[in-house]
Design a protein around this motif. Structure first.
Motif, PDB file in Angstrom:
ATOM      1  N   GLY A  54       0.827  -1.197   0.000  1.00 20.55           N
ATOM      2  CA  GLY A  54       0.000   0.000   0.000  1.00 20.55           C
ATOM      3  C   GLY A  54       0.864   1.250   0.000  1.00 20.55           C
ATOM      4  O   GLY A  54       1.895   1.300   0.661  1.00 20.55           O
ATOM      5  N   SER A  56       0.287   5.297   0.596  1.00 20.25           N
ATOM      6  CA  SER A  56      -0.614   6.369   0.984  1.00 20.25           C
ATOM      7  C   SER A  56       0.117   7.692   0.837  1.00 20.25           C
ATOM      8  O   SER A  56       1.163   7.907   1.447  1.00 20.25           O
ATOM      9  N   ALA A 100      -6.424   3.700   5.088  1.00 17.82           N
ATOM     10  CA  ALA A 100      -6.084   2.563   5.956  1.00 17.82           C
ATOM     11  C   ALA A 100      -7.171   1.492   5.905  1.00 17.82           C
ATOM     12  O   ALA A 100      -6.856   0.296   5.858  1.00 17.82           O
ATOM     13  N   PHE A 103      -6.726  -0.324   2.665  1.00 18.36           N
ATOM     14  CA  PHE A 103      -5.555  -1.208   2.717  1.00 18.36           C
ATOM     15  C   PHE A 103      -5.858  -2.465   3.527  1.00 18.36           C
ATOM     16  O   PHE A 103      -5.456  -3.569   3.158  1.00 18.36           O
ATOM     17  N   VAL A 108      -3.130  -5.688   2.231  1.00 14.61           N
ATOM     18  CA  VAL A 108      -1.770  -5.366   1.801  1.00 14.61           C
ATOM     19  C   VAL A 108      -0.788  -5.868   2.859  1.00 14.61           C
ATOM     20  O   VAL A 108      -1.142  -6.034   4.025  1.00 14.61           O
ATOM     21  N   VAL A 111       2.344  -0.810   4.360  1.00 12.20           N
ATOM     22  CA  VAL A 111       1.962   0.474   3.773  1.00 12.20           C
ATOM     23  C   VAL A 111       3.119   1.444   3.946  1.00 12.20           C
ATOM     24  O   VAL A 111       3.716   1.525   5.021  1.00 12.20           O
ATOM     25  N   LEU A 127      -4.505   0.328  10.917  1.00 11.55           N
ATOM     26  CA  LEU A 127      -3.466  -0.574  10.411  1.00 11.55           C
ATOM     27  C   LEU A 127      -2.986  -1.527  11.501  1.00 11.55           C
ATOM     28  O   LEU A 127      -2.722  -2.704  11.236  1.00 11.55           O
ATOM     29  N   ALA A 134       3.466  -0.068   8.978  1.00 13.03           N
ATOM     30  CA  ALA A 134       3.491   1.195   8.232  1.00 13.03           C
ATOM     31  C   ALA A 134       4.882   1.783   8.282  1.00 13.03           C
ATOM     32  O   ALA A 134       5.525   1.827   9.335  1.00 13.03           O
TER      33      ALA A 134
END
Length: 140
Positions: A54, A56, A100, A103, A108, A111, A127, A134
């Protein structure tokens, strides 16, 4: 399987090079062509098994130019647009939370992104609950 073929090509090429030193460049060139031909299917197979990543980033608003750079870098690094899922977080809490959730629904593996604190703070609890790591490249 292709790795075994690559090893075989390397052994054959090495023998050719040793037996005819005057044709060293030609042998090197053919070895390069053989490795490229064998590596292409392996690379395609690895991308088919690659995890979804992912991304963002703020792709709209005043920080869109930074988000576009993150998106371009992710595309360049992945080598295939099919291995990444890009979402516009708009540099806002609402955008970060929406990205989020998307995702998490897409499952995923990780991210990257979240340039703005607002989007990151809203996304992290979602997440975390989904078990998705992340990596932030935040600038402010």
């Amino acid at each position: 399987m292709a790795v075994g073929k690559a090893s075989q090509v390397a052994r054959i090429s090495g023998r050719l090079y040793q037996s005819n030193m005057s044709c060293g460049f030609q042998t090197w060139l053919w070895t390069l062509v053989a490795f490229w031909a064998l590596a292409e299917p392996v690379a395609a197979q690895n991308q088919a098994n690659a995890p979804l990543i992912g991304v963002s980033a703020p792709l709209s608003g005043p920080t869109a130019i930074l988000g576009q750079q993150v998106q371009a870098g992710a595309l360049a690094a992945s080598g295939s647009p099919e291995t990444i899922k890009v979402r516009d977080d708009g540099c806002s809490a609402e955008g970060g939370a929406a990205a989020a959730r998307d995702f998490a629904a897409s499952k995923v593996a990780v991210v990257i992104g979240f340039l703005c604190t607002e989007s990151l703070e809203a996304a992290l609890p979602i997440l975390k609950d989904a078990g998705i790591a992340a990596i932030t490249v935040g600038v402010r």
